[in-house]
Write an enzyme that holds these catalytic residues in place. Structure first.
Site, PDB file in Angstrom:
ATOM      1  N   HIS A 122       0.790  -1.115   0.041  1.00  0.00           N
ATOM      2  CA  HIS A 122      -0.148  -0.164   0.019  1.00  0.00           C
ATOM      3  C   HIS A 122       0.922   1.396  -0.007  1.00  0.00           C
ATOM      4  CE1 HIS A 122      -3.519  -2.569   1.691  1.00  0.00           C
ATOM      5  NE2 HIS A 122      -3.397  -2.752   0.577  1.00  0.00           N
ATOM      6  N   GLU A 223      -7.313 -11.059  17.292  1.00  0.00           N
ATOM      7  CA  GLU A 223      -8.571 -11.617  17.415  1.00  0.00           C
ATOM      8  C   GLU A 223      -8.656 -12.618  16.279  1.00  0.00           C
ATOM      9  OE1 GLU A 223     -11.213  -8.498  16.358  1.00  0.00           O
ATOM     10  OE2 GLU A 223     -10.250  -8.210  14.504  1.00  0.00           O
ATOM     11  N   ALA A 239       1.427  -9.522  18.714  1.00  0.00           N
ATOM     12  CA  ALA A 239       2.785  -9.851  17.958  1.00  0.00           C
ATOM     13  C   ALA A 239       3.910  -9.523  18.954  1.00  0.00           C
ATOM     14  CB  ALA A 239       2.661  -8.939  16.640  1.00  0.00           C
TER      15      ALA A 239
HETATM   16  P1  NAD Z   1      -7.000  -4.026  10.027  1.00  0.00           P
HETATM   17  O1  NAD Z   1      -7.029  -2.737  11.068  1.00  0.00           O
HETATM   18  O2  NAD Z   1      -8.014  -4.430   9.279  1.00  0.00           O
HETATM   19  O3  NAD Z   1      -6.732  -5.368  11.201  1.00  0.00           O
HETATM   20  C1  NAD Z   1      -5.762  -5.245  12.202  1.00  0.00           C
HETATM   21  C2  NAD Z   1      -5.928  -6.331  12.720  1.00  0.00           C
HETATM   22  O4  NAD Z   1      -4.854  -6.587  13.823  1.00  0.00           O
HETATM   23  C3  NAD Z   1      -7.036  -6.669  13.785  1.00  0.00           C
HETATM   24  O5  NAD Z   1      -7.798  -7.984  13.410  1.00  0.00           O
HETATM   25  C4  NAD Z   1      -6.422  -6.565  15.104  1.00  0.00           C
HETATM   26  O6  NAD Z   1      -7.307  -7.230  15.875  1.00  0.00           O
HETATM   27  C5  NAD Z   1      -5.231  -7.136  15.064  1.00  0.00           C
HETATM   28  N1  NAD Z   1      -4.199  -6.619  16.109  1.00  0.00           N
HETATM   29  C6  NAD Z   1      -4.445  -5.364  16.658  1.00  0.00           C
HETATM   30  N2  NAD Z   1      -3.259  -5.113  17.341  1.00  0.00           N
HETATM   31  C7  NAD Z   1      -2.532  -6.201  17.147  1.00  0.00           C
HETATM   32  C8  NAD Z   1      -1.527  -6.785  18.066  1.00  0.00           C
HETATM   33  N3  NAD Z   1      -0.516  -6.035  18.519  1.00  0.00           N
HETATM   34  N4  NAD Z   1      -0.912  -8.043  17.542  1.00  0.00           N
HETATM   35  C9  NAD Z   1      -1.608  -8.918  16.831  1.00  0.00           C
HETATM   36  N5  NAD Z   1      -2.782  -8.625  16.220  1.00  0.00           N
HETATM   37  C10 NAD Z   1      -3.015  -7.072  16.699  1.00  0.00           C
HETATM   38  O7  NAD Z   1      -5.683  -3.673   9.336  1.00  0.00           O
HETATM   39  P2  NAD Z   1      -5.276  -4.435   8.079  1.00  0.00           P
HETATM   40  O8  NAD Z   1      -5.658  -5.756   7.863  1.00  0.00           O
HETATM   41  O9  NAD Z   1      -3.933  -4.147   7.976  1.00  0.00           O
HETATM   42  O10 NAD Z   1      -6.188  -3.621   6.885  1.00  0.00           O
HETATM   43  C11 NAD Z   1      -6.319  -2.388   7.050  1.00  0.00           C
HETATM   44  C12 NAD Z   1      -5.392  -1.353   6.181  1.00  0.00           C
HETATM   45  O11 NAD Z   1      -5.046  -0.526   7.259  1.00  0.00           O
HETATM   46  C13 NAD Z   1      -4.436  -1.722   5.427  1.00  0.00           C
HETATM   47  O12 NAD Z   1      -4.560  -1.281   3.983  1.00  0.00           O
HETATM   48  C14 NAD Z   1      -3.224  -0.786   5.812  1.00  0.00           C
HETATM   49  O13 NAD Z   1      -2.488   0.011   4.893  1.00  0.00           O
HETATM   50  C15 NAD Z   1      -3.569   0.340   6.790  1.00  0.00           C
HETATM   51  N6  NAD Z   1      -3.122   0.942   8.080  1.00  0.00           N
HETATM   52  C16 NAD Z   1      -1.852   0.859   8.075  1.00  0.00           C
HETATM   53  C17 NAD Z   1      -1.412   1.305   9.164  1.00  0.00           C
HETATM   54  C18 NAD Z   1       0.138   1.333   9.474  1.00  0.00           C
HETATM   55  O14 NAD Z   1       0.864   1.429   8.661  1.00  0.00           O
HETATM   56  N7  NAD Z   1       0.656   1.125  10.550  1.00  0.00           N
HETATM   57  C19 NAD Z   1      -2.184   1.699  10.259  1.00  0.00           C
HETATM   58  C20 NAD Z   1      -3.656   1.736  10.057  1.00  0.00           C
HETATM   59  C21 NAD Z   1      -4.003   1.328   8.948  1.00  0.00           C
END
Ligand code: NAD
Length: 255
Positions: A122, A223, A239
């Site tokens: 992305h 989850e 994680a």
């Molecule tokens: P999502 O928000 O849909 O899902 C995140 C998942 O991670 C959830 O199921 C949640 O339960 C789990 N989670 C949260 N904290 C956790 C932890 N500490 N350890 C393990 N699991 C944990 O995210 P996604 O599937 O990546 O898709 C959403 C979109 O969000 C992607 O396109 C991404 O580009 C974007 N995004 C990126 C960032 C970033 O760069 N850090 C932040 C927000 C969103």
């Protein structure tokens, strides 16, 4: 199976694998202080994605996108890799088993931690581009305009609209990166999925491809996900906690 048994199983799968690929999502970085999108308190509880993260919405109301992006970027710039990111560096540099990380994250924390082959599906918030003349910028240069109070940063060369090099809803993924990701998946004998709800397509189609090519699957997510029943082991937890525990077990197997 108890969490302890699952961690042992995951370590033994890693021990017997030679070409490991990681598929990571926003949950990888929540312990670095970057909110994910869908968890309670995540970005979508504050910003409606249709209004703030659609490409067409960006073109018609860039100021809304920049409000969200400024907040996310500030958080990203202040964040550091957590124990989960660092464990993946050990898996690459010490064990030489991790060959690629395919990430949906735009926070460049995997590269900042020290992993070398990181495929950013992305894009990355580290750079931005003028949609009119194509000039590339570092986000930190753009940030100066935002800090000076501009709602929408403009290209200093042509006054065109600047967009961070992140993929918005309604945009295609960078095809070269997606092709490289497919190639890595087809070489993998193990895919470790970390911190992804597996709901954002086409990125989320990659784990199914790994199943089709016969790779084993480990899922580490806070989850349940819809692929848990297809994984060799699915571990529910953070994680940054689970990955170091798996490495500890791996060391026990090796000693
Ligand atoms: P999502 O928000 O849909 O899902 C995140 C998942 O991670 C959830 O199921 C949640 O339960 C789990 N989670 C949260 N904290 C956790 C932890 N500490 N350890 C393990 N699991 C944990 O995210 P996604 O599937 O990546 O898709 C959403 C979109 O969000 C992607 O396109 C991404 O580009 C974007 N995004 C990126 C960032 C970033 O760069 N850090 C932040 C927000 C969103």
């Amino acid at each position: 199976m108890s969490i302890k048994e699952k961690i042992k199983t995951a370590a033994s799968i890693i021990h017997s694998s030679n070409y490991i690929v990681v598929f990571s999502g926003a949950g990888m970085s929540t312990e670095s202080g970057i909110p994910d999108f869908r968890s309670p308190g995540g970005l979508w509880s504050k910003y409606d994605p249709g209004e703030y993260a659609e490409y067409s919405a960006f073109l018609s109301h860039p100021e809304k996108f920049w409000t969200m992006h400024k907040e996310l970027s500030q958080t990203v710039l202040e964040a550091s890799p957590n124990l989960g990111h660092k464990s993946l560096v050990t898996l690459e540099k010490e064990y030489r088993k991790l060959k690629a990380i395919i990430t949906q994250n735009i926070d460049f924390l995997h590269s900042r931690a020290g992993n070398s082959n990181v495929l950013e599906l992305h894009g990355s918030g580290q750079t931005a581009c003028c949609l009119s003349c194509g000039t590339e910028f570092y986000y930190t240069d753009i940030q100066k305009q935002l800090d000076e109070g501009k709602e929408v940063p403009k290209c200093p060369k042509c006054e065109g609209l600047i967009k961070p090099n992140v993929v918005l809803f309604g945009e295609s993924l960078p095809s070269n990166v997606f092709q490289q990701a497919i190639a890595e998946i087809s070489s993998a004998d193990l895919l470790i999925i970390i911190g992804s709800s597996l709901t954002v397509y086409p990125a989320a189609s990659l784990p199914s491809m790994a199943l089709d090519t016969g790779a084993r699957i480990i899922i580490i997510n806070d989850e349940a996900t819809m692929m848990d029943h297809q994984a060799d082991v699915a571990i529910h937890g953070k994680a940054g906690v689970i990955l170091p525990l798996i490495l500890e077990e791996l060391r026990n197997i090796d000693s």
